[in-house]
Structures are given as structure tokens and as C-alpha cells.
Enzyme design. Structure first.
Site, PDB file in Angstrom:
ATOM      1  N   LEU A  28       0.548  -0.967   0.231  1.00 32.74           N
ATOM      2  CA  LEU A  28      -0.275  -0.257  -0.198  1.00 32.74           C
ATOM      3  C   LEU A  28       0.836   1.077   0.360  1.00 32.74           C
ATOM      4  O   LEU A  28       0.759   2.233   0.155  1.00 32.74           O
ATOM      5  CB  LEU A  28      -1.268   0.111   1.096  1.00 32.74           C
ATOM      6  CG  LEU A  28      -2.505  -1.113   0.859  1.00 32.74           C
ATOM      7  CD1 LEU A  28      -2.924  -0.750   2.579  1.00 32.74           C
ATOM      8  CD2 LEU A  28      -3.069  -1.350   0.063  1.00 32.74           C
ATOM      9  N   TYR A  70       3.393   9.362  13.939  1.00 29.03           N
ATOM     10  CA  TYR A  70       1.948   9.002  13.694  1.00 29.03           C
ATOM     11  C   TYR A  70       0.562   9.846  13.286  1.00 29.03           C
ATOM     12  O   TYR A  70      -0.097  10.002  12.103  1.00 29.03           O
ATOM     13  CB  TYR A  70       1.656   7.481  14.344  1.00 29.03           C
ATOM     14  CG  TYR A  70       0.244   6.752  14.677  1.00 29.03           C
ATOM     15  CD1 TYR A  70      -0.140   6.215  14.076  1.00 29.03           C
ATOM     16  CD2 TYR A  70      -0.928   7.201  15.239  1.00 29.03           C
ATOM     17  CE1 TYR A  70      -1.282   4.917  12.834  1.00 29.03           C
ATOM     18  CE2 TYR A  70      -1.813   6.486  15.444  1.00 29.03           C
ATOM     19  CZ  TYR A  70      -2.000   5.021  14.098  1.00 29.03           C
ATOM     20  OH  TYR A  70      -3.078   4.085  13.923  1.00 29.03           O
TER      21      TYR A  70
END
Length: 317
Positions: A42, A137
Site C-alpha cells: 500500500l 503517527y
């Protein structure tokens, strides 16, 4: 969504993705697209583009992400920001290019500032600095929200975002160090019980407060938001503040959590709180009034969810 619509679940083998697949299958959806990492990376733009051109999904659920606890986020910050940014950018842009009817992006409540009023409302986004331990993140997840909003504003797409609280349950990562708090503690208590140890170490003081949601409840909430008619969704969100918090609206201290897990696992020894380890933010509780007003509420208590999780752990891990 019709039962024959082609639905692509990115991250189908992960904690949330696998729960969403279970939920879709239980409802009779027949045309689910799932690709393993071996078949499609991905983070590779050309591979993602080729997949979308070939398969032409009607709907996309973006649950794929590189995830981990405080230790993993501190150790691999470059991996967390790079891989998550690439995953989101590739999938969201390919969904736009191939005229996907609707996309649901799953983020995280770590998008909210470290110092923010509790419970955290959606409006708290970008109002202060982030918690340093997971800033890379969090920045990637904020980007995902803003990608969805920006395509909606410029091109009229229907890309939606949900921000789950701390999740746990079936198919979690039970690594003793690189996992989140619940599976990490559950593994440590189980190993201590099997090895007849007298003590289990818990990171931090135990005073930090956290909210938890059983992953099957999250899957149910995801499909609830995904299937809301567009008018209802737009009435309850804003073009540049469109994300929706998903959680229980209840929190507990890490000490209380550890005691419950100890009881569920059946460990008879003592707890030791290692204050040399970081606590992270002192409290993380989200305001769930937006999704509640739309008509969804959680159904699995913390004790029930932990019992289900441990039963699965014993059979599968």
C-alpha cells in the site's frame, strides 16, 4: 450499500479491518475485496493505482495503518509517519481517480493535543501541540482527515473519517513490547500465570486514564457512519471539521485496567508499577456526543470485551 456492491477493505487482516470484514459478512455482503501485503504494497503508488483501475471498487474502508504502542512509536518514528502517509495518500487519491462512491478513513484519537480539555471534542483538533511520543503517527492521521476533507471540498467526493479511541479485541497484536496496553498486559499476565511467576511489571505509575472500546463495537460504528445518508452526515459535521469520534465515553485508570485483566486471566501474583517508564498523556477521553446524536452507542462493557479477547487469545495465540 447494496449486498452486491464491491467493497474494498484496506487492512483487512488487522485488528479493526478483520472486525469490519466479520461485520460485513454477518450482514450478507458478498463482494468483498481484500489484498494481502504480499500481493500489494500500500505504500507503493503504482501498485495501488493498478489495483483500483482493475477492480473499480464501489466503496472503500481505509483501516490499513502501521500501528503500535508507546515503545514502538518512540523507536520507529520515521516508519510511522512515512508508511501511514503513503498508505493514506495512495488509497484516497486512487479512490478519487476511480470515482469511488464513498470512502471511510479510520484515524485515531492521538490526533488531539496533549493538553486539551477532557473529554476531547472534535473541535480540539489542531488547537495545540501533540503528545511527543506519538506525534509522527498523529500527524499522518491528521493528514488523512484533511485529505478526505479537501477532496470533498474541491471535487464533491463523499469521503468520511472516524476517530476511534483505544481499541482491543479479537485478532489483536499480543507482542509483549510492541503492542498496545491491553494485549501487552494480557500477554504478560498469561505468561506469568503459566510460568508461576510472583509479579508482573506494568509500565508507568498506573494513574494515567484511558478509554477503551471493543473492536467489534468499532466495526459496527464504522458501518453505521459509512451507511449514513449524505444529508444526515453533512448536517452533523462541518466541511473542515468532518471527523467523528468513536468510543465508549468512559475511561479507567491503567491500574484499574490491570486489575481487571489480572482477574480475567487468573493471575494470582502481585503488580509492580514501573515509574521509570512513561505514562503518556495523563488522560485521554473523547466526547462521543456527535455519533451518539446520530444514533450509535457502544454495547460491550470493558469486562465483557476482555473476557472475549482472552478466550480468543487462548485458542489462537
Amino acid at each position: 450499500m447494496n449486498l452486491t456492491d464491491k467493497i474494498y477493505i484496506a487492512g483487512h487482516s488487522g485488528l479493526v479491518g478483520s472486525a469490519i470484514v466479520r461485520q460485513l459478512k454477518s450482514r450478507g455482503f458478498l463482494n468483498l475485496l481484500m489484498q494481502s501485503h504480499n500481493n500489494m504494497d500500500l505504500t507503493n503508488q503504482s501498485q495501488v493505482k493498478d489495483f483500483f483501475r482493475k477492480e473499480k471498487p464501489d466503496y472503500v474502508i481505509l483501516a490499513a495503518a502501521k500501528v503500535g504502542g508507546i515503545h514502538a512509536n518512540n523507536t520507529y518514528p520515521a516508519d510511522f509517519i512515512y508508511e501511514n502517509t503513503m498508505i493514506e495518500t495512495n488509497i484516497i487519491y486512487s479512490a478519487f481517480e476511480n470515482k469511488v462512491k464513498r470512502l471511510l478513513f479510520l484515524g485515531s484519537t492521538c490526533i488531539y493535543p496533549k493538553s486539551v480539555e477532557q473529554p476531547m471534542k472534535e473541535e480540539a483538533l489542531l488547537t495545540n501541540t501533540l503528545e511527543p511520543t506519538n506525534e509522527p503517527y498523529a500527524l499522518a492521521k491528521i493528514l488523512g482527515i484533511k485529505l478526505c476533507e479537501s477532496f470533498n471540498r474541491q471535487y464533491g467526493t463523499d469521503f468520511r473519517s472516524v476517530m476511534p479511541t483505544n481499541l482491543y479485541g479479537i485478532n489483536d497484536n499480543f507482542h509483549p513490547e510492541n503492542s498496545h496496553v491491553i494485549p501487552g498486559l494480557m500477554r504478560r499476565f498469561h505468561d506469568a500465570k503459566i510460568n508461576d511467576e510472583k509479579e508482573v511489571k506494568v509500565w508507568g505509575s498506573g494513574n494515567a486514564m484511558r478509554e477503551f472500546l471493543y473492536v467489534d463495537d468499532m466495526a459496527e460504528a464504522s458501518l453505521f457512519v459509512m451507511e449514513l445518508d449524505k444529508e444526515t452526515y453533512l448536517q452533523n459535521t462541518k466541511p473542515m471539521l468532518s471527523h467523528i469520534n468513536i468510543g465508549s465515553g468512559k475511561d479507567t485508570t491503567i491500574k484499574e485496567l490491570a486489575e481487571i485483566i489480572k482477574d480475567v486471566v487468573g493471575f494470582k501474583g502481585n503488580l509492580f508499577f514501573d515509574t521509570s517508564r512513561p505514562d503518556g498523556p495523563p488522560r485521554k477521553l473523547i466526547d462521543v456526543s456527535r455519533v451518539s446524536n446520530m444514533g450509535w452507542n457502544y454495547s460491550t462493557s470493558l469486562k465483557q470485551g476482555l473476557e472475549k479477547t482472552y478466550a480468543w487469545f487462548l485458542k489462537n495465540v
